[in-house]
Design an enzyme around this catalytic site. Structure first.
Site, mmCIF file in Angstrom:
data_model
loop_
_atom_site.group_PDB
_atom_site.id
_atom_site.type_symbol
_atom_site.label_atom_id
_atom_site.label_comp_id
_atom_site.label_asym_id
_atom_site.label_seq_id
_atom_site.Cartn_x
_atom_site.Cartn_y
_atom_site.Cartn_z
ATOM 1 N N GLU A 256 0.579 -0.794 -0.327
ATOM 2 C CA GLU A 256 0.087 -0.042 0.282
ATOM 3 C C GLU A 256 0.924 1.686 0.229
ATOM 4 O O GLU A 256 1.652 1.314 1.123
ATOM 5 C CB GLU A 256 -0.925 -0.196 1.736
ATOM 6 C CG GLU A 256 -1.498 -0.940 0.932
ATOM 7 C CD GLU A 256 -3.390 -1.087 0.758
ATOM 8 O OE1 GLU A 256 -2.955 -0.370 -0.053
ATOM 9 O OE2 GLU A 256 -3.364 -2.360 0.034
ATOM 10 N N CYS A 295 -3.050 9.043 3.243
ATOM 11 C CA CYS A 295 -2.234 8.248 1.709
ATOM 12 C C CYS A 295 -3.605 8.454 1.121
ATOM 13 O O CYS A 295 -3.509 8.868 -0.028
ATOM 14 C CB CYS A 295 -2.997 7.140 2.289
ATOM 15 S SG CYS A 295 -3.973 6.102 3.195
HETATM 16 P P1 NAP Z 1 8.353 5.117 4.570
HETATM 17 O O1 NAP Z 1 8.881 5.592 4.874
HETATM 18 O O2 NAP Z 1 7.954 4.220 3.764
HETATM 19 O O3 NAP Z 1 7.762 4.208 6.017
HETATM 20 C C1 NAP Z 1 6.710 3.172 6.135
HETATM 21 C C2 NAP Z 1 7.657 2.177 7.011
HETATM 22 O O4 NAP Z 1 8.675 1.205 5.934
HETATM 23 C C3 NAP Z 1 7.827 2.195 8.075
HETATM 24 O O5 NAP Z 1 7.897 1.694 9.623
HETATM 25 C C4 NAP Z 1 9.239 2.345 8.170
HETATM 26 O O6 NAP Z 1 10.360 2.566 9.080
HETATM 27 C C5 NAP Z 1 9.609 1.215 7.031
HETATM 28 N N1 NAP Z 1 10.933 1.273 6.223
HETATM 29 C C6 NAP Z 1 11.596 2.423 5.847
HETATM 30 N N2 NAP Z 1 12.541 1.639 5.541
HETATM 31 C C7 NAP Z 1 12.723 0.158 5.447
HETATM 32 C C8 NAP Z 1 13.373 -0.305 4.737
HETATM 33 N N3 NAP Z 1 14.516 -0.425 3.802
HETATM 34 N N4 NAP Z 1 13.169 -2.531 4.702
HETATM 35 C C9 NAP Z 1 11.414 -2.235 5.642
HETATM 36 N N5 NAP Z 1 10.886 -1.202 6.683
HETATM 37 C C10 NAP Z 1 11.366 -0.215 5.982
HETATM 38 O O7 NAP Z 1 6.869 5.812 4.220
HETATM 39 P P2 NAP Z 1 6.431 6.457 5.796
HETATM 40 O O8 NAP Z 1 7.016 7.906 5.819
HETATM 41 O O9 NAP Z 1 6.481 5.969 7.129
HETATM 42 O O10 NAP Z 1 4.531 6.779 5.564
HETATM 43 C C11 NAP Z 1 4.670 8.353 4.561
HETATM 44 C C12 NAP Z 1 3.625 7.864 2.908
HETATM 45 O O11 NAP Z 1 3.201 6.501 3.296
HETATM 46 C C13 NAP Z 1 3.098 8.156 2.579
HETATM 47 O O12 NAP Z 1 4.112 8.283 1.077
HETATM 48 C C14 NAP Z 1 1.259 8.102 2.176
HETATM 49 O O13 NAP Z 1 1.212 8.423 1.320
HETATM 50 C C15 NAP Z 1 2.421 6.564 1.923
HETATM 51 N N6 NAP Z 1 1.274 5.523 3.020
HETATM 52 C C16 NAP Z 1 0.243 4.966 2.026
HETATM 53 C C17 NAP Z 1 -1.235 4.079 2.534
HETATM 54 C C18 NAP Z 1 -1.773 3.219 2.048
HETATM 55 O O14 NAP Z 1 -2.714 2.704 2.368
HETATM 56 N N7 NAP Z 1 -1.488 3.337 0.563
HETATM 57 C C19 NAP Z 1 -1.595 4.728 4.317
HETATM 58 C C20 NAP Z 1 -0.788 5.974 4.770
HETATM 59 C C21 NAP Z 1 0.671 5.958 4.575
HETATM 60 P P3 NAP Z 1 10.899 3.367 9.867
HETATM 61 O O15 NAP Z 1 9.551 4.685 10.091
HETATM 62 O O16 NAP Z 1 11.236 2.942 11.157
HETATM 63 O O17 NAP Z 1 12.066 3.869 8.865
#
Ligand code: NAP
Length: 515
Positions: A256, A295
């Site tokens: 997602e 999101c």
């Molecule tokens: P993110 O930086 O991609 O992080 C998401 C999750 O992945 C966090 O728990 C992060 O951990 C973890 N993560 C990061 N790098 C990783 C890796 N190499 N291996 C394993 N896990 C890893 O996104 P975010 O900043 O938290 O969220 C914002 C984004 O999410 C926005 O772009 C938004 O549109 C999207 N979003 C989408 C939905 C949907 O349902 N489609 C819902 C909500 C948000 P850490 O925080 O510890 O780095």
């Protein structure tokens, strides 16, 4: 300083190594920290598979549904405390905090309802049986049975309670033990929810594990019966999709990711229509609710070009009168972003888009000395087809009006430039427009929301994800699918065709009651 512990192998442990701090989004004061090292992730997975999985699968759907209802009640009992934590750690107003926390409570309760209707069943039957041979003796049924692995959930920071529990609800009801990893900036809320889940004593040993901080080498140990459900940015999603072990083991993955959601104002809607009021209030809500860190929030607003002036004036007026400030104050309508890095990214993103647009209100300038604040920002693109607006998600309170010629086909064409989204909304009272636009948007979106005068004040806004409807979207949105009632369980179940003598196959695996 509070160190957020992880709950693994049925005990809480403090991590080791360098600390990652979490902050109060309004004051920038440190609140807590995570430490990622010191967890044996191979053992965490094994514990889920060997202890949690068998215990959950020994129960029927109805019995697992009862667990979900008990969890919903346990979290509900701490609702006020969780709202307070969210105000501090995530910078949410009380209303935005409820959106997350009540979302978790409500989704658990909804899945308890879906599951209790299945009663004593231990597998699901998928569709009607079918004759496979020359005669009806050779018969086929499709069944969905629990898979034997762990469900790993990597969640985004913006919905620390809902995101964890909507995934957990589907997995636990399906019989899969979960390993939850929250987004770090707001992990305090997720951690307290985890503590409530554990303290409730509702779940069997091994059914629920929680990792505060990085998942380390966990993905390297996943196997073919395990599943990974991720919510977050497209950039991280792409890394996970290409992860060598996940590819090698064919680990089931649901992604997602981000989305350039759009709202389309139909050319049949003038300012006197009820649905015009709905359009204005939904767009303003989407820009400001959770400070735009949703999101499903609208990023692109397609407006017939002869209406752009009116819409710009009306939206800018609505946004400018909202109080932005300390989310703990009851008259504040929008709080800060969740973290310093989000603030940096959002400001830079607004500047990049503003180079191609006029700023109707807001902008990237700091609005308070302390805290991760940015103003609600409305841009008006000079050219509705400019690639900048169809490529970049500014994950904050910012959206752009994009002029179009008022033709349904053009609106669909522009919407598709976003490369695949979670939700598109249309505001129209014209049946022919609605049909054409819905069919044009559907291949590119997981959900299409239609507002009309007939629905004024009766529908829920498009930014809301409901447990009974699917959530997810193609392309840029990750290509995943979650929720949607019992559809949300399929990711954790194996669909198997059973073929054989009709007398055996149909009576054991057909749609008969109790199957
Ligand atoms: P993110 O930086 O991609 O992080 C998401 C999750 O992945 C966090 O728990 C992060 O951990 C973890 N993560 C990061 N790098 C990783 C890796 N190499 N291996 C394993 N896990 C890893 O996104 P975010 O900043 O938290 O969220 C914002 C984004 O999410 C926005 O772009 C938004 O549109 C999207 N979003 C989408 C939905 C949907 O349902 N489609 C819902 C909500 C948000 P850490 O925080 O510890 O780095």
């Amino acid at each position: 300083m509070q160190t957020l512990t992880s709950y693994v192998q049925d005990r809480w442990i403090a991590g080791q190594g360098a600390a990652v701090p979490l902050y109060n989004a309004t004051t920038e004061q440190p609140l807590a920290e995570t430490r990622a090292g010191g967890i044996d992730f191979a053992a965490v997975l094994k514990h889920a598979r060997d202890v949690g999985g068998p215990a959950l699968r020994a129960l029927s759907f109805g019995e697992r549904a009862a667990l979900l209802m008990a969890l919903s009640k346990a979290i509900h009992a701490a609702r006020e405390e969780l709202i307070e934590l969210s105000v501090q750690n995530a910078g949410t107003t009380r209303s935005d905090a409820k959106f997350d926390i009540d979302g978790a409570i409500g989704t658990l309760a909804a899945y308890a309802g879906f599951g209790s209707a299945l009663g004593s069943r231990r597998f699901l039957v998928d569709g009607a049986g079918v004759q496979l041979g020359r005669t009806a003796r050779f018969w086929g049924e499709h069944v969905l049975v629990p898979r034997l692995g762990a469900a790993v959930h990597v969640n985004a920071f913006n919905f620390p309670a809902w995101n964890m529990m909507e995934k957990a609800a589907c997995a636990l009801l399906a019989g899969a033990p979960v390993i939850e990893k929250p987004g770090t900036p707001t992990a305090l809320v997720a951690w307290r929810v985890a503590e409530l889940v554990v303290q409730s004593g509702v779940l069997p040993a091994g059914a629920y594990q929680f990792v505060a901080g990085s998942v380390g080498d966990l993905l390297d140990h996943m196997g073919p019966q395990d599943s990974l459900a991720f919510t977050g940015s497209s950039a991280t999603a792409a890394k996970l999709r290409g992860h060598a072990n996940l590819v090698r083991q064919n680990v089931r993955i649901n992604l997602e990711a981000d989305s350039l959601n759009c709202a389309i104002l139909g050319s049949d809607v003038d300012s006197s229509a009820d649905v015009y009021g709905t359009f204005l209030s939904n767009v303003a809500l989407d820009i400001t609710q959770k400070t735009g860190q949703k999101c499903t929030a609208v990023r692109r607003i397609f407006v017939p070009k002869d209406r752009v002036g009116d819409v710009r004036a009306d939206l800018a007026a609505a946004l400018s009168k909202l109080k932005v400030g300390d989310p703990a104050e009851s008259d504040t309508r929008m709080g800060p972003l969740a973290s310093a890095s989000q603030l940096r990214d959002v400001r830079a993103g607004i500047d990049r888009l503003a180079a191609h647009a006029e700023v109707a209100c807001g902008g990237s300038k700091p609005i308070r000395e302390k805290g991760y604040f940015v103003a609600p920002t409305l841009l008006v693109a000079r050219d509705g087809r400019d690639a900048a607006f169809h490529a970049e998600e500014v994950f904050g309170p910012c959206a752009t009006i994009l002029p179009y010629d008022g033709e349904p086909a053009t609106a669909c064409e522009l919407a598709a430039l976003g490369g695949g989204g979670l939700v598109a909304s249309l505001y129209s009272n014209d049946a022919a427009t609605i049909e054409q636009v819905v069919l044009g948007l559907a291949p590119w979106h997981g959900r299409v929301w239609v507002g009309s005068d007939k629905l004024a004040d009766q529908g829920l806004p498009p930014g809301m994800v409901l447990p009974a409807s699917i959530h997810g979207g193609p392309g840029r949105a990750g290509g995943g699918e979650e929720l949607g009632g019992l559809r949300g369980l399929a990711f954790y179940l194996q669909r198997t065709a059973v073929q054989g003598f009709k007398g055996y196959v149909e009576s054991s695996f057909g749609c008969a009651p109790g199957a």
